[in-house]
Design an enzyme around this catalytic site. Structure first.
Site, PDB file in Angstrom:
ATOM      1  N   GLU A   1       0.866  -1.179   0.000  1.00 47.73           N
ATOM      2  CA  GLU A   1       0.000   0.000   0.000  1.00 47.73           C
ATOM      3  C   GLU A   1       0.899   1.225   0.000  1.00 47.73           C
ATOM      4  O   GLU A   1       1.905   1.260   0.730  1.00 47.73           O
ATOM      5  CB  GLU A   1      -0.910   0.016   1.231  1.00 47.73           C
TER       6      GLU A   1
ATOM      7  N   GLU B   1      -1.693  11.449   3.917  1.00 45.19           N
ATOM      8  CA  GLU B   1      -2.748  11.280   4.899  1.00 45.19           C
ATOM      9  C   GLU B   1      -2.708  12.475   5.834  1.00 45.19           C
ATOM     10  O   GLU B   1      -1.636  12.878   6.305  1.00 45.19           O
ATOM     11  CB  GLU B   1      -2.572   9.995   5.697  1.00 45.19           C
TER      12      GLU B   1
END
Length: 666
Positions: free
Chosen positions: A318, A323
């Protein structure tokens, strides 16, 4: 001597050796007897938790002959003790390794309290491979360099020998070398591959799809977990987006939402992805975005693998481009997840802190530059993080980040990342209305100097299934290793399977694999859909000699198929006791249409069946040659999906002009 007589003598010699092989039961696996090396470093041997090996270490070689890998990666180790590292110093670690069996080795640098500053999985085989790594630490210390050669995902079943050579540890890196590396990295020629400028009034559904709901689902659509695996509180809909003035707006709202299956929710938002519509391997991904602040908001720009070829999360990786923390808008992070399937997953992350009262509430460009050696994170073209030390258990670097990944944009509410108590949403942040994540554009580039092709998968990944049995199943480039202590009571009690293979009506699919077992036994191979309807079933006899199998399959309708290796209690295999099975060189592919007809016996594909074909089949039976694709099909003259001594006997009779027809199933 004529050429035909030379071939005849060679064939007879091969034939005699094959007979001896069959009679004496000598292994025909992929291991060679030794691996030759020379090494100047002096390593100390460590054996624990069942590990056992013969260790030879002198001025010429460090040779480790592993007879039992034990229960842990560190069950067999070669350790160089007492290397020093100064704060912020970059040290160069170089060495070469070869192994008589293909396998993986874990190399670590750690202090006496087992705190690791370096951890790398390397793949080795009979060819001598050279490795170079940079190792650093923020604090001064004395460290041990450890080559862990015990039980790993790719550790072979057979006894094998590993050699470490050309070892060097250099703790002097010049500033000139560092500057040269930086200057080389900045010389890129980016060419736009794909983009969305959000100029249309509606979301372009040829580029994007909506993820709907709060539940994370399996590939077959069945329930896996709620909260998207992170305790998220929102229900994703396809109505929480809007495009205006060339900007995509994702709205998180406090509102009651009821789904007939997934239940009641207090928040909604949106999540869009390019899955099955666009994905990329390597290159530059750039997103210009801004996001509102507020405790429990979790904006994310990230990527997941298009095909989970290395297994479930996080084996296949991933990449989190950005974020954000709703409660700390002055801070973001960039992360990669990798290693092994949860809970054995690992991650590497770095945070970026805005200056001068800047934050994620303002427009910024977030990007990664990704190649086979590194992933670099930028904000507004400023590099703030570089990662190079990832791995995929049992697989060669740069796995898992050598495959196609698709793009995801979403605004979550609550959950582990920034939720109240790591769970709940803060309803007060919605007092003045919805919260937004705004995206101006998404652009993907490639660099002409980099090959943007996913890495070749050496062996398909099998999903483990164990029910009321005792077994360990792990995947590696060298194959799927199955270590069985108790088979359980059912045929499927121990199983490894190719998961969710999409098939089309009337298309032909090919399955190839090699298999070896430490005990003689039977297993069952099936192809079945999610409702357990079987389209194919065959019982296979396996044993201490490696055997290759090839199958062609057709299906009557479009479907999702699992290819299952059932290794539980087949034909009273429970009486066998503890044993190991290795399934290697697993390949599944759609067969392209071809006008080429099968000429049985024509192993060298020259349209003639003669002595050279018999020689080639003899060498294959000895393990000295490979037969793949059409060559293997042609060599399987008795049509039992394998090439063995029976095929060779049939070929001999055919060459000797006996009344034999090749290509007749026996």
């Amino acid at each position: 001597m004529t050429q035909i007589n030379k071939k005849l003598i060679k064939t007879i010699m091969c034939y005699v050796l094959v007979i001896l092989l069959a009679v004496c039961g000598l292994p025909s696996g992929s291991c060679t007897s030794t691996a030759v090396c020379a090494a100047p470093a002096t390593f100390k041997p460590y054996f624990m938790e069942g590990g056992d090996a013969a260790f030879r270490n002198d001025s010429e070689r460090c040779q480790i002959s592993v007879s039992n890998t034990g229960d842990k990666p560190y069950s067999v180790m070669a350790v160089l003790e007492g290397v020093s590292i100064q704060p912020s110093q970059s040290c160069s670690l170089d060495f070469s390794v070869s192994s008589s069996c293909a396998r993986d080795i874990e190399v670590t640098v750690e202090d006496t309290s087992y705190n690791r500053i370096f951890d790398e999985i390397i793949y080795v085989d009979t060819a001598k491979s050279d490795f170079h790594f940079e190792v650093g630490s923020s604090v001064a210390g004395i460290y041990d360099i450890k080559f862990q050669m015990g039980k790993t995902a790719g550790a072979p079943l057979q006894e094998h020998t590993i050699c470490i050579s050309d070892f060097s540890w250099n703790n002097e890196i010049t500033q000139e070398d560092e500057q040269m590396t930086v200057s080389e990295d900045t010389q890129k020629n980016w060419i736009l591959d794909w983009s969305d400028e959000f100029d249309s009034p509606e979301l372009d559904l040829s580029k994007w799809s909506y993820d709907i709901g709060n539940w994370m689902l399996n590939d077959d659509g069945s329930y896996k977990t709620n909260g998207w695996g992170n305790n998220e509180q929102q229900f994703y809909t396809d109505t929480n987006t809007q495009i205006s003035d060339g900007v995509l707006r994702i709205f998180a709202k406090k509102e009651n939402y009821t789904d007939s299956i997934q239940g009641n929710y207090d928040y909604t938002s949106a999540k869009i992805t390019t899955k099955n519509k666009f994905s990329t391997c390597y290159g530059k991904v750039e997103v210009k975005a801004r996001v509102d602040s507020g405790k429990s908001l979790w904006p994310a720009i990230w990527m997941l693998p298009e095909d989970k070829v290395y297994g479930e999360w996080a084996s296949s990786g991933e990449i989190d481009i950005m974020e954000g923390y709703g409660s700390r808008p002055q801070e973001i992070c960039g992360t990669i997840h990798f290693g092994d399937t949860w809970p054995a997953n690992k991650y590497l992350t770095n945070n970026y802190f805005f200056e001068d009262n800047d934050s994620t509430e303002n427009w910024h460009t977030y990007s990664i530059e990704w190649d086979e050696n590194s992933i670099k994170w930028y904000i507004d073209d400023t590099l703030y993080s570089t990662q190079t030390q990832w791995y995929c258990a049992g697989r060669a670097f740069p796995a898992p980040f050598d495959q196609n990944f698709y793009i995801i944009l979403n605004l979550a509410v609550g959950g582990n990342f920034d939720g109240v108590d790591g769970f709940h949403a803060d309803p007060g942040i919605f007092d003045n209305g919805p919260k937004e994540m705004d995206i101006d554009y998404v652009r993907v580039y490639h660099d002409n100097s980099v090959i943007h092709i996913p890495g070749e998968l050496k062996c398909e990944t099998l999903t483990p299934y164990i029910e009321n049995a005792q077994a360990q199943i792990s995947n590696a480039d060298s194959g799927c290793s199955v270590k069985i202590t108790d088979t359980g009571i059912n045929e499927y009690s121990v199983m490894a399977y190719l998961k969710n293979k999409q098939v089309e009506p009337d298309a032909q699919y090919c399955l190839d694999f090699d298999i070896i077992s430490s005990a003689e036994r039977n297993i069952i191979l099936t192809a079945e859909n999610t409702e357990y309807k079987r389209y194919f079933e065959e019982k296979l006899s396996v044993g201490t000699q490696s055997r290759h199998f090839h199958y062609d399959m057709k299906f009557e309708a479009e479907n999702s198929i699992d290819i299952k290796f059932q290794m539980g209690n087949v034909d009273d295999a429970a009486k066998t006791g503890a044993h190991n099975i290795l399934i290697s060189n697993i390949k599944w592919a759609k067969k392209e249409e071809s006008t080429q007809e099968t000429l049985y016996g024509d192993a060298d594909l020259n349209s003639v069946v003669d002595m050279s074909d018999m020689t080639l089949i003899s060498l294959y039976c000895l393990g000295d040659k490979k037969l793949e694709g059409q060559a293997f099909i042609n060599a399987d003259v008795i049509i039992d999906n394998q090439v063995m001594l029976n095929d060779l006997c049939m070929m001999k009779q055919y060459i000797m002009k006996e009344n034999i027809v090749l290509g007749v199933k026996i």
